[in-house]
Design a protein around this motif. Structure first.
Motif, mmCIF file in Angstrom:
data_model
loop_
_atom_site.group_PDB
_atom_site.id
_atom_site.type_symbol
_atom_site.label_atom_id
_atom_site.label_comp_id
_atom_site.label_asym_id
_atom_site.label_seq_id
_atom_site.Cartn_x
_atom_site.Cartn_y
_atom_site.Cartn_z
ATOM 1 N N LEU A 28 0.815 -1.209 0.000
ATOM 2 C CA LEU A 28 0.000 0.000 0.000
ATOM 3 C C LEU A 28 0.852 1.263 0.000
ATOM 4 C CD1 LEU A 28 -2.731 1.471 0.234
ATOM 5 C CD2 LEU A 28 -2.539 1.213 2.712
ATOM 6 N N GLN A 29 0.592 2.114 -0.989
ATOM 7 C CA GLN A 29 1.179 3.451 -1.043
ATOM 8 C C GLN A 29 0.016 4.441 -1.101
ATOM 9 O OE1 GLN A 29 4.121 3.870 -4.166
ATOM 10 N NE2 GLN A 29 4.796 1.738 -3.933
ATOM 11 N N PRO A 30 -0.453 4.926 0.045
ATOM 12 C CA PRO A 30 -1.671 5.738 0.093
ATOM 13 C C PRO A 30 -1.542 7.051 -0.653
ATOM 14 C CG PRO A 30 -0.535 5.789 2.197
ATOM 15 C CD PRO A 30 0.167 4.762 1.379
ATOM 16 N N LYS A 35 -8.861 7.726 -1.608
ATOM 17 C CA LYS A 35 -8.850 6.492 -0.819
ATOM 18 C C LYS A 35 -8.409 5.336 -1.721
ATOM 19 C CE LYS A 35 -13.126 7.143 0.440
ATOM 20 N NZ LYS A 35 -14.455 6.937 1.069
ATOM 21 N N ALA A 36 -7.237 5.467 -2.270
ATOM 22 C CA ALA A 36 -6.726 4.486 -3.216
ATOM 23 C C ALA A 36 -5.222 4.343 -3.057
ATOM 24 C CB ALA A 36 -7.062 4.908 -4.642
ATOM 25 N N SER A 43 -8.671 0.249 -3.886
ATOM 26 C CA SER A 43 -9.044 0.936 -2.659
ATOM 27 C C SER A 43 -8.114 0.554 -1.519
ATOM 28 C CB SER A 43 -10.487 0.597 -2.287
ATOM 29 O OG SER A 43 -10.829 1.119 -1.026
ATOM 30 N N THR A 44 -7.928 1.495 -0.601
ATOM 31 C CA THR A 44 -7.068 1.218 0.550
ATOM 32 C C THR A 44 -7.633 0.106 1.431
ATOM 33 O OG1 THR A 44 -8.181 2.997 1.751
ATOM 34 C CG2 THR A 44 -6.127 3.549 0.635
ATOM 35 N N GLN A 146 -15.632 -3.209 6.597
ATOM 36 C CA GLN A 146 -16.880 -2.605 7.066
ATOM 37 C C GLN A 146 -16.613 -1.476 8.045
ATOM 38 O OE1 GLN A 146 -19.009 -5.980 8.608
ATOM 39 N NE2 GLN A 146 -19.872 -6.541 6.625
ATOM 40 N N LEU A 147 -15.650 -1.664 8.953
ATOM 41 C CA LEU A 147 -15.323 -0.616 9.919
ATOM 42 C C LEU A 147 -14.754 0.617 9.216
ATOM 43 C CD1 LEU A 147 -13.726 -2.624 12.866
ATOM 44 C CD2 LEU A 147 -15.903 -1.395 12.878
ATOM 45 N N LEU A 148 -13.899 0.408 8.222
ATOM 46 C CA LEU A 148 -13.305 1.541 7.508
ATOM 47 C C LEU A 148 -14.354 2.322 6.736
ATOM 48 C CD1 LEU A 148 -10.008 -0.110 6.213
ATOM 49 C CD2 LEU A 148 -10.226 1.619 7.987
#
Length: 246
Positions: A28-30, A35-36, A43-44, A146-148
């Motif tokens: 992951l490279q935010p 949000k990608a 998606s992150t 779901q939490l995110l």
């Protein structure tokens, strides 16, 4: 850089690979505001976390200064930073065979707080098998997704909300989040029929204790101020006048 930002930076740097692209994503490279992932474009939330540090930190910020603060713990040397006390559950079941008995250990990334293992397992068995938060399975990753989606960080942290255009809007959001935490935020309770309400009652008792303690501190400060004022007045009344009348 404060402790919170440093911990977040370290957690993002060590984030896992994309679960959609699999081997084609190096990690992951935010993006700065999307949000990608800049590496693969997914998606992150589709990237497996390297650890639970970032998630526990985010939930700690959410539950802090709320009736749910008992689900968090202060970080030593963190300047008031709070971390979510994740309730993991490890279940060990024996496997009977002709040879020596063996055991199968199942780790759940999360389980409802305040339950014994028997009741917690009854809750897990009511969930579809694909949605059970067993560590390393799609069910655990889906719960995190779901939490995110349900609790995005920009809904609770004005510094993460880039649509605020002025300091006045930032202050307004800070007040809104404070009121939201006190009056709206809550955590669901798992209990057998007719046995619910324990968490709500415990939260009410904690709030009553906090109000009582705050009231006692306020009264003590007022008493000190009154004593200081009385002492000043007494000195003025009992003082001598050096002026001489002719």
């Amino acid at each position: 850089m404060d402790v919170s930002a440093a911990m977040e930076k370290m957690s993002l740097r060590g984030a896992g690979k994309c679960l959609v692209c699999k081997g084609s994503c190096s990690g992951l490279q935010p993006h700065s505001w999307r949000k990608a992932c800049m590496a693969c474009g997914c998606s992150t939330v589709d990237h497996a976390p390297e650890s639970d540090l970032e998630d526990d930190q985010r939930m700690g910020r959410l539950f802090g200064d709320s009736p749910c603060s008992h689900l968090t713990a202060k970080v030593k040397g963190g300047g008031g930073l709070r971390m979510y006390k994740r309730n993991r559950m490890i279940v060990t079941n024996p496997v009977v065979s002709r040879k020596d008995p063996t055991f199968i250990t199942t780790t759940y990334d999360w389980a409802p707080a305040g339950l014994n293992q028997k009741l917690a397992m009854q809750y897990m068995e009511l969930l579809p098998e694909s949605q059970r938060p067993v560590s390393g399975t799609e069910g655990a990753l889906e719960r995190r997704r779901q939490l995110l989606r349900q609790l995005p960080v920009y809904d609770q942290d004005p510094m993460k909300c880039q649509s605020l255009g002025s300091q006045e809007e930032v202050c307004t959001m800070i007040l809104f989040v404070k009121q939201f935490k006190q009056e709206v935020l809550g955590v669901g309770e798992v209990a057998l029929p007719g046995e619910g309400g324990a968490l709500k009652e415990a939260a009410a008792q904690r709030m009553a204790k906090e109000v009582k303690d705050h009231s006692h501190k306020t009264d003590a400060v007022q008493d000190q101020n009154q004593s200081a004022t009385s002492g000043t007045t007494s000195s003025a009344v009992n003082g001598t006048d050096d002026k001489t009348e002719y």
